[in-house]
Motif scaffolding. Structure first.
Motif, short mmCIF file in Angstrom:
data_model
loop_
_atom_site.label_atom_id
_atom_site.label_comp_id
_atom_site.label_asym_id
_atom_site.label_seq_id
_atom_site.Cartn_x
_atom_site.Cartn_y
_atom_site.Cartn_z
N HIS A 92 -1.26 44.76 55.17
CA HIS A 92 -1.41 43.93 56.10
C HIS A 92 -0.88 44.59 57.39
N GLU A 93 -1.55 44.48 58.72
CA GLU A 93 -1.27 45.06 59.85
C GLU A 93 -1.11 43.94 60.89
N ILE A 94 -0.15 43.89 61.71
CA ILE A 94 -0.15 42.74 62.85
C ILE A 94 0.11 43.77 64.12
N HIS A 95 -0.98 43.91 64.77
CA HIS A 95 -0.83 44.78 65.95
C HIS A 95 -0.23 43.91 67.22
N VAL A 96 0.56 44.65 67.96
CA VAL A 96 1.49 44.01 69.14
C VAL A 96 0.72 44.47 70.35
N MET A 97 0.52 43.61 71.28
CA MET A 97 -0.20 43.78 72.54
C MET A 97 0.75 43.34 73.68
N ASP A 98 1.09 44.10 74.60
CA ASP A 98 1.59 44.11 75.71
C ASP A 98 1.56 42.84 76.49
N ASN A 99 0.26 42.35 76.69
CA ASN A 99 0.04 40.91 77.45
C ASN A 99 0.57 39.76 76.65
#
Length: 135
Positions: A92-99
């Protein structure tokens, strides 16, 4: 004679049960390393740094072909992700976005994890596989 038949049937049943193929088990400490995607300049680092109390760790990815290096990544921003590996191989991956704190969940299934190789595919799409070698 009935006792021999009963023993024979019991032994036969035990033999049939012992032939069951074990499913592979995967361990997060085997995943925690720097990996290079096959034939690319795309790197993924699975760290041992806890991201929260639910068992997720921090990971990060970058691509040298886009002139992005690991040291260019802002801590816990673009390029960073939370990950968790289940023993049966679900990643399981949860990618973080700057926006504005947007996150993108991704689900993978690990099909191979050795001292040198990592292979997984997108959950529900076995044709879209990713191959990595440990660096």
């Amino acid at each position: 004679m009935k006792a021999y038949r009963l023993i024979f049937v019991a032994l036969l049943g035990m033999m049939m049960c012992s032939c069951k193929k074990d499913e592979p088990s995967y361990y997060v400490n085997d995943l925690q390393a720097l990996w290079l995607e096959n034939g690319t300049q795309h790197y993924v680092r699975f760290t041992d740094e806890q991201s929260d109390k639910s068992g997720y760790f921090w990971g990060r990815q970058w691509d040298l072909s886009e002139d992005v290096y690991e040291e260019d990544l802002e801590p816990y921003g673009n390029g960073w992700f939370h990950y968790q590996l289940e023993k049966k191989g679900n990643l399981h991956e949860i990618h973080v976005m700057d926006n504005q704190g947007a996150v993108i969940p991704k689900e993978y299934v690990v099909s191979k994890l050795t001292n040198s190789d990592l292979e997984y595919y997108e959950s529900g799409d076995k044709k879209h596989k990713f191959y990595f070698t440990k660096q």
